[in-house]
Design a protein around this motif. Structure first.
Motif, PDB file in Angstrom:
ATOM      1  N   ASP A 107      -2.220  -8.642  -9.803  1.00 37.32           N
ATOM      2  CA  ASP A 107      -1.541  -7.491 -10.406  1.00 37.32           C
ATOM      3  C   ASP A 107      -1.132  -6.475  -9.459  1.00 37.32           C
ATOM      4  N   LEU A 108      -2.181  -6.243  -8.610  1.00 39.95           N
ATOM      5  CA  LEU A 108      -1.825  -5.378  -7.446  1.00 39.95           C
ATOM      6  C   LEU A 108      -0.812  -5.806  -6.401  1.00 39.95           C
ATOM      7  N   LEU A 109      -0.793  -6.872  -6.247  1.00 35.70           N
ATOM      8  CA  LEU A 109       0.561  -7.482  -5.319  1.00 35.70           C
ATOM      9  C   LEU A 109       1.695  -7.421  -6.075  1.00 35.70           C
ATOM     10  N   VAL A 110       1.748  -8.054  -7.328  1.00 38.07           N
ATOM     11  CA  VAL A 110       3.123  -7.958  -8.275  1.00 38.07           C
ATOM     12  C   VAL A 110       3.751  -6.580  -8.354  1.00 38.07           C
ATOM     13  N   GLU A 111       2.639  -5.744  -8.465  1.00 34.50           N
ATOM     14  CA  GLU A 111       3.161  -4.192  -8.643  1.00 34.50           C
ATOM     15  C   GLU A 111       3.602  -3.681  -7.515  1.00 34.50           C
ATOM     16  N   GLY A 112       2.848  -3.964  -6.356  1.00 33.87           N
ATOM     17  CA  GLY A 112       3.456  -3.446  -5.004  1.00 33.87           C
ATOM     18  C   GLY A 112       4.669  -3.910  -4.650  1.00 33.87           C
ATOM     19  N   TYR A 113       4.976  -5.141  -4.889  1.00 33.86           N
ATOM     20  CA  TYR A 113       6.189  -5.891  -4.314  1.00 33.86           C
ATOM     21  C   TYR A 113       7.438  -5.445  -5.262  1.00 33.86           C
ATOM     22  N   GLN A 114       7.016  -5.349  -6.556  1.00 32.22           N
ATOM     23  CA  GLN A 114       8.107  -5.051  -7.763  1.00 32.22           C
ATOM     24  C   GLN A 114       8.697  -3.525  -7.199  1.00 32.22           C
ATOM     25  N   LYS A 115       7.555  -2.439  -6.867  1.00 33.51           N
ATOM     26  CA  LYS A 115       7.985  -1.256  -6.546  1.00 33.51           C
ATOM     27  C   LYS A 115       8.897  -1.196  -5.103  1.00 33.51           C
ATOM     28  N   ASP A 116       8.300  -2.207  -4.194  1.00 32.78           N
ATOM     29  CA  ASP A 116       9.077  -1.923  -2.822  1.00 32.78           C
ATOM     30  C   ASP A 116       8.895  -3.361  -2.369  1.00 32.78           C
ATOM     31  N   THR A 117      10.247  -3.871  -1.894  1.00 34.35           N
ATOM     32  CA  THR A 117      10.132  -5.218  -1.277  1.00 34.35           C
ATOM     33  C   THR A 117       9.504  -5.340  -0.025  1.00 34.35           C
ATOM     34  N   GLY A 118       9.416  -3.945   0.737  1.00 33.07           N
ATOM     35  CA  GLY A 118       8.637  -4.123   2.055  1.00 33.07           C
ATOM     36  C   GLY A 118       6.932  -3.855   1.908  1.00 33.07           C
ATOM     37  N   PHE A 119       6.595  -3.857   0.755  1.00 34.01           N
ATOM     38  CA  PHE A 119       5.274  -3.594   0.546  1.00 34.01           C
ATOM     39  C   PHE A 119       4.180  -4.370   1.508  1.00 34.01           C
ATOM     40  N   ASP A 120       3.276  -3.748   1.965  1.00 39.67           N
ATOM     41  CA  ASP A 120       2.149  -4.249   2.881  1.00 39.67           C
ATOM     42  C   ASP A 120       0.933  -3.761   2.259  1.00 39.67           C
ATOM     43  N   PRO A 121       0.120  -4.649   1.859  1.00 41.47           N
ATOM     44  CA  PRO A 121      -1.151  -4.455   1.186  1.00 41.47           C
ATOM     45  C   PRO A 121      -2.229  -4.180   2.170  1.00 41.47           C
ATOM     46  N   ARG A 122      -1.990  -4.876   3.517  1.00 37.86           N
ATOM     47  CA  ARG A 122      -2.903  -4.297   4.560  1.00 37.86           C
ATOM     48  C   ARG A 122      -2.719  -2.758   5.254  1.00 37.86           C
ATOM     49  N   LYS A 123      -1.592  -2.283   5.139  1.00 39.22           N
ATOM     50  CA  LYS A 123      -1.576  -0.997   5.370  1.00 39.22           C
ATOM     51  C   LYS A 123      -1.927   0.179   4.224  1.00 39.22           C
ATOM     52  N   ARG A 124      -1.781  -0.466   3.052  1.00 35.68           N
ATOM     53  CA  ARG A 124      -2.385   0.286   2.066  1.00 35.68           C
ATOM     54  C   ARG A 124      -3.840   0.792   1.990  1.00 35.68           C
ATOM     55  N   PHE A 125      -4.589  -0.331   2.405  1.00 32.61           N
ATOM     56  CA  PHE A 125      -5.933  -0.287   2.371  1.00 32.61           C
ATOM     57  C   PHE A 125      -6.608  -0.334   3.767  1.00 32.61           C
ATOM     58  N   SER A 126      -5.676  -0.074   4.830  1.00 34.24           N
ATOM     59  CA  SER A 126      -6.193  -0.200   6.245  1.00 34.24           C
ATOM     60  C   SER A 126      -6.756   1.354   6.566  1.00 34.24           C
ATOM     61  N   ASN A 127      -6.496   2.211   5.880  1.00 31.72           N
ATOM     62  CA  ASN A 127      -7.197   3.752   6.362  1.00 31.72           C
ATOM     63  C   ASN A 127      -8.569   3.830   5.884  1.00 31.72           C
ATOM     64  N   ASP A 128      -9.588   3.916   6.870  1.00 36.79           N
ATOM     65  CA  ASP A 128     -11.072   3.933   6.664  1.00 36.79           C
ATOM     66  C   ASP A 128     -11.239   5.469   6.005  1.00 36.79           C
ATOM     67  N   LYS A 129     -10.522   6.467   6.098  1.00 37.73           N
ATOM     68  CA  LYS A 129     -10.782   7.569   5.507  1.00 37.73           C
ATOM     69  C   LYS A 129     -10.850   7.529   3.860  1.00 37.73           C
ATOM     70  N   ASP A 130      -9.987   6.350   3.271  1.00 36.94           N
ATOM     71  CA  ASP A 130     -10.039   6.255   2.040  1.00 36.94           C
ATOM     72  C   ASP A 130     -11.311   5.688   1.445  1.00 36.94           C
ATOM     73  N   PHE A 131     -12.260   5.238   2.204  1.00 34.16           N
ATOM     74  CA  PHE A 131     -13.595   4.434   1.893  1.00 34.16           C
ATOM     75  C   PHE A 131     -14.639   5.442   2.140  1.00 34.16           C
ATOM     76  N   MET A 132     -15.690   5.189   1.393  1.00 39.03           N
ATOM     77  CA  MET A 132     -16.947   6.182   1.615  1.00 39.03           C
ATOM     78  C   MET A 132     -18.100   5.293   1.184  1.00 39.03           C
ATOM     79  N   THR A 133     -19.161   5.896   1.634  1.00 39.16           N
ATOM     80  CA  THR A 133     -20.610   5.141   1.253  1.00 39.16           C
ATOM     81  C   THR A 133     -21.208   5.981   0.231  1.00 39.16           C
TER      82      THR A 133
END
Length: 150
Positions: A107-133
């Protein structure tokens, strides 16, 4: 070490009490055998006998350890292997069933590619600041984050 995504995706069962499930997964990841005197099989049995495995096997979606993949869907029962205690896992989703985790990734991939054909899931989750312990204690307002999304 486990790093949790701030917008953590949750399964049906996990949504009821996310704090409890996250703590159980975190406890299991940090579990260590009681002693190193015995053989590997006995050490493995000690881990099971000490009830370090959660009451239910969880499945997590993480950033891929292999750079050629997009995501990894793994069961927490794999963490008995020592390899996982040495790696940093960036958790994106927490589920109780494997099929549920796979559907969420799909679902995550389908939604991303439907919104934007240039969707890159690696870039969306690549920022380490979005993660926490878990120690940051910012995981607990998950229910408030879900209310904001609605």
């Amino acid at each position: 070490m486990l790093y949790w995504y701030r917008g953590l995706m949750l399964g049906k069962w996990v949504k009821s009490k996310p704090e409890k499930h996250i703590r159980r997964v975190e406890q299991y990841y940090r579990a260590r055998p009681k002693s190193r005197i015995f053989s590997d099989k006995e050490r493995l049995w000690e881990r099971f006998a000490a009830k370090k495995i959660p009451w239910r096997g969880y499945f997590i979606v993480t950033r891929a350890l292999n750079p050629e993949n997009l995501f990894d869907v793994m069961g927490t029962r794999q963490w008995v292997l020592r390899h996982y205690s040495r790696t940093d896992l960036y958790v994106i989703g927490l589920y109780t069933y494997r099929e549920e985790a796979l559907e969420a990734v799909q679902d995550l991939l389908v939604e991303g590619y439907q919104k934007d054909t240039g969707f890159d899931p690696r870039k969306r989750f690549s920022n380490d600041k979005d993660f926490m312990t878990l120690n940051e204690k910012q995981v607990m307002p998950l229910r408030e984050q879900e209310k904001d999304r609605r």
